[in-house]
Design a protein around this motif. Structure first.
Motif, PDB file in Angstrom:
ATOM      1  N   ALA A 181      -2.049  10.845   7.499  1.00 37.17           N
ATOM      2  CA  ALA A 181      -0.892  11.047   6.620  1.00 37.17           C
ATOM      3  C   ALA A 181      -1.296  11.055   5.152  1.00 37.17           C
ATOM      4  N   LEU A 182      -2.393  10.381   4.839  1.00 39.14           N
ATOM      5  CA  LEU A 182      -2.861  10.358   3.447  1.00 39.14           C
ATOM      6  C   LEU A 182      -3.243  11.750   2.963  1.00 39.14           C
ATOM      7  N   PHE A 183      -3.714  12.583   3.876  1.00 37.78           N
ATOM      8  CA  PHE A 183      -4.073  13.950   3.503  1.00 37.78           C
ATOM      9  C   PHE A 183      -2.831  14.807   3.256  1.00 37.78           C
ATOM     10  N   ALA A 184      -1.686  14.370   3.772  1.00 36.39           N
ATOM     11  CA  ALA A 184      -0.457  15.145   3.605  1.00 36.39           C
ATOM     12  C   ALA A 184       0.195  14.918   2.242  1.00 36.39           C
ATOM     13  N   MET A 242       0.822  -1.213   0.000  1.00 36.72           N
ATOM     14  CA  MET A 242       0.000   0.000   0.000  1.00 36.72           C
ATOM     15  C   MET A 242       0.858   1.266   0.000  1.00 36.72           C
ATOM     16  N   LEU A 243       1.883   1.286   0.853  1.00 41.62           N
ATOM     17  CA  LEU A 243       2.753   2.454   0.918  1.00 41.62           C
ATOM     18  C   LEU A 243       3.518   2.637  -0.392  1.00 41.62           C
ATOM     19  N   ALA A 244       3.960   1.530  -0.972  1.00 41.74           N
ATOM     20  CA  ALA A 244       4.662   1.614  -2.257  1.00 41.74           C
ATOM     21  C   ALA A 244       3.738   2.174  -3.332  1.00 41.74           C
ATOM     22  N   PHE A 245       2.470   1.768  -3.304  1.00 42.18           N
ATOM     23  CA  PHE A 245       1.494   2.305  -4.264  1.00 42.18           C
ATOM     24  C   PHE A 245       1.342   3.810  -4.097  1.00 42.18           C
ATOM     25  N   LEU A 246       1.252   4.286  -2.854  1.00 43.98           N
ATOM     26  CA  LEU A 246       1.074   5.716  -2.605  1.00 43.98           C
ATOM     27  C   LEU A 246       2.277   6.514  -3.115  1.00 43.98           C
ATOM     28  N   VAL A 247       3.462   5.997  -2.868  1.00 40.48           N
ATOM     29  CA  VAL A 247       4.671   6.692  -3.328  1.00 40.48           C
ATOM     30  C   VAL A 247       4.726   6.702  -4.853  1.00 40.48           C
ATOM     31  N   PHE A 248       4.450   5.539  -5.460  1.00 45.25           N
ATOM     32  CA  PHE A 248       4.467   5.456  -6.925  1.00 45.25           C
ATOM     33  C   PHE A 248       3.398   6.361  -7.532  1.00 45.25           C
ATOM     34  N   ALA A 249       2.201   6.353  -6.962  1.00 47.40           N
ATOM     35  CA  ALA A 249       1.104   7.160  -7.513  1.00 47.40           C
ATOM     36  C   ALA A 249       1.412   8.643  -7.440  1.00 47.40           C
ATOM     37  N   SER A 250       2.267   9.041  -6.527  1.00 45.10           N
ATOM     38  CA  SER A 250       2.626  10.455  -6.418  1.00 45.10           C
ATOM     39  C   SER A 250       3.369  10.957  -7.649  1.00 45.10           C
ATOM     40  N   ALA A 251       3.922  10.056  -8.421  1.00 40.73           N
ATOM     41  CA  ALA A 251       4.641  10.448  -9.632  1.00 40.73           C
ATOM     42  C   ALA A 251       3.745  10.499 -10.865  1.00 40.73           C
ATOM     43  N   VAL A 252       2.546   9.938 -10.785  1.00 45.37           N
ATOM     44  CA  VAL A 252       1.690   9.781 -11.963  1.00 45.37           C
ATOM     45  C   VAL A 252       1.417  11.088 -12.702  1.00 45.37           C
ATOM     46  N   PRO A 253       1.131  12.209 -12.025  1.00 47.26           N
ATOM     47  CA  PRO A 253       0.825  13.434 -12.775  1.00 47.26           C
ATOM     48  C   PRO A 253       1.933  13.894 -13.725  1.00 47.26           C
ATOM     49  N   LEU A 254       3.155  13.443 -13.496  1.00 52.84           N
ATOM     50  CA  LEU A 254       4.270  13.901 -14.330  1.00 52.84           C
ATOM     51  C   LEU A 254       4.680  12.875 -15.376  1.00 52.84           C
ATOM     52  N   PHE A 255       3.953  11.762 -15.483  1.00 58.47           N
ATOM     53  CA  PHE A 255       4.308  10.749 -16.474  1.00 58.47           C
ATOM     54  C   PHE A 255       4.150  11.265 -17.902  1.00 58.47           C
ATOM     55  N   TRP A 256       3.046  11.962 -18.183  1.00 57.25           N
ATOM     56  CA  TRP A 256       2.738  12.335 -19.563  1.00 57.25           C
ATOM     57  C   TRP A 256       3.566  13.501 -20.091  1.00 57.25           C
TER      58      TRP A 256
END
Length: 503
Positions: free
Chosen positions: A106-109, A1-15
């Motif tokens: 922490a999810l809100f942060a 779950m934590l790995a998903f949150l960290v990875f998902a934080s990069a998604v907006p900059l993929f494109w």
């Protein structure tokens, strides 16, 4: 779950191939000069670079390392893409070290990784703050393991590295570490004054960059001012999540504020005194810090989003708290994170589409051209502020051309400009223009810029989303490319415009 949150934080900059951050294209132009100046006669006629130790070199140094292998723009994409997940990982690690688990708040942060200073393009600072959060987590871990000597040995080089990444982030790390150590010493039963002295002693491992700071700023000078500007500080707090949609961003921040307030008044929820002290100390620094420090603007603004993030991960759910209640908060937090991440992804995509349309103009610019650019902006910037003000610097990166948008601050930049024929259209903010003279601002009107730029000093004029202007001022300019209101002109007649334009 934590790995998903960290990875998902990069998604907006993929494109986006170029992350649409306001100042980033200007930095990319500078990186091109730093990389290729020695072998480029085209760049040599406009720019010079003098490498020296500055407290503002985080991305610059990584570019020097990665660009020869990956290419300039792919290297920038990789570096910038890593900043949000590094920030998210740092926040989660700090929360774990303090609480022994990840609190649902922490999810809100995590969405604060895409804070306004980052979207403004302060990439050296954002990278350094991401590193500082992870360094702070390591500081807490070594304290928990009671390894003070090892911690001191490790943080001697860490402090120097962080200073060179960005001096403000090094200062923030010092505040975080001192406040945490103060609480730890006090909790061990020592008097408050003794705890403060012992905390300061432990933090000596972070002080080697002080000598570097004094040497750096004694050479550069730079104005420091605009103290206790309460109105501006309130704006920075309100704009902590500012991106594209004002109501959405303000509602998001309001929700975060409500959670922090609820945690303060709800008896069954507490705060980690460690992180509460860190948030308090950072708040005091934010209040006392002037807007301009040694010539660098927005010094205080950069801290505002991290006050929210630290306060959110400071919230503690005691063991006795109803698990269903904590799970509900976690589910809301996850939804908040996913919605904010989705909205940021869409925002980045839309800005990237605009970048692609505008940058098509560079296909018509020959390598090494002398080009002056004018990017329009209103006197009152809308919430979705323009990301085009430093787009002209992509002409440096892609065409080795001249761009009049580079920052020239004593002691703050490696790059200098030497192109007398272009004077005074040589540096930021000569590329910024407005329809009318803006009160309190120093940029020109579009009409004055078109009337007074030295036509014998430039071969091309790039108007980027310009405000309405007098068409008579375009005499002698041949249009080569057009997209919407943006136009690229070739200077066909270098004779100056005879009309007098009011300043």
């Amino acid at each position: 779950m934590l790995a998903f949150l960290v990875f998902a934080s990069a998604v907006p900059l993929f494109w986006p191939d170029i992350a649409p951050l306001v100042d980033l294209p200007g930095h990319i132009g500078r990186y091109r000069v730093q990389l290729d100046l020695a072998g480029s006669p085209a760049l040599q006629q406009y720019y010079a670079v003098e490498w020296r130790p500055l407290g503002n070199l985080g991305v610059d140094l990584l570019v020097q390392l990665l660009a020869p292998v990956l290419g300039l723009e792919p290297a920038i994409k990789l570096i910038v893409l890593l900043i949000p997940p590094l920030t998210a990982a740092g926040l989660l690690w700090v929360a774990f070290e303090v609480h022994g688990r990840i609190p649902p708040t922490a999810l809100f942060a995590l969405p604060f990784a895409y804070n306004f200073p980052f979207l403004f393009g302060f990439v050296n600072f954002a990278l350094a703050m991401a590193l500082a959060l992870n360094a702070f987590a390591l500081w807490l871990r070594l304290a928990r393991l009671d390894r003070p000597r090892l911690r001191a040995a490790i943080f001697l080089p860490i402090s120097v590295i962080l200073f060179f990444a960005h001096a403000f982030a090094w200062g923030a790390l010092g505040v975080l570490c001192f406040s945490a150590e103060l609480v730890r010493q006090y909790d061990s039963g020592r008097h408050f004054v003794v705890s403060g002295l012992r905390a300061a002693l432990h933090c000596l491992a972070l002080t080697p960059p002080v000598a570097l700071m004094l040497a750096w700023r004694s050479e550069s000078g730079g104005h420091t001012g605009d103290w206790f500007n309460v109105e501006a500080k309130i704006e920075w707090v309100v704009q902590a999540l500012r991106d594209r949609w004002e109501i959405f961003d303000l509602v998001s921040l309001g929700l975060v504020g409500a959670i922090i307030f609820a945690a303060m008044v709800t008896p069954r929820i507490t705060f980690s005194r460690n992180l509460a002290a860190s948030a308090l100390f950072l708040s005091v620094v934010f209040i006392c810090l002037p807007r301009i420090v040694f010539g660098s603007a927005y010094a205080d603004m950069r801290l505002a989003p991290y006050l929210f993030a630290i306060a959110l991960i400071a919230i503690r759910f005691p063991i006795g708290v109803n698990l269903r209640f904590a799970a509900t908060i976690g589910l809301i937090g996850l939804s908040f994170f996913l919605v904010r991440t989705g909205a940021t992804t869409l925002s980045m995509y839309l800005y990237d589409q605009r970048y692609d349309r505008e940058l098509a103009a560079l296909e018509h610019v020959p390598r090494g051209a002398a080009m002056v650019s004018f990017a329009g902006r209103p006197c009152t910037e809308p919430w979705a502020m323009s990301r085009l003000l430093h787009l002209p610097a992509m002409a440096i990166a892609r065409r080795e051309a001249f761009s009049n948008d580079q920052w020239i601050l004593a002691g703050a930049q490696l790059l200098t400009v030497h192109y007398p024929p272009g004077y005074p259209f040589l540096r930021d903010a000569s590329q910024v223009v407005s329809r009318v003279r803006c009160r309190g601002e120093h940029w020109r009107t579009i009409d004055r810029a078109l009337a007074t730029f030295p036509r014998d000093g430039f071969d091309y004029v790039w108007l980027i989303d310009p405000p309405p202007h007098d068409p008579n001022l375009l005499k002698g300019l041949q249009p080569l490319w057009r997209s919407g209101t943006s136009v690229l002109y070739r200077v066909a007649d270098p004779a100056p415009i005879p009309e007098q334009i009011e300043p």
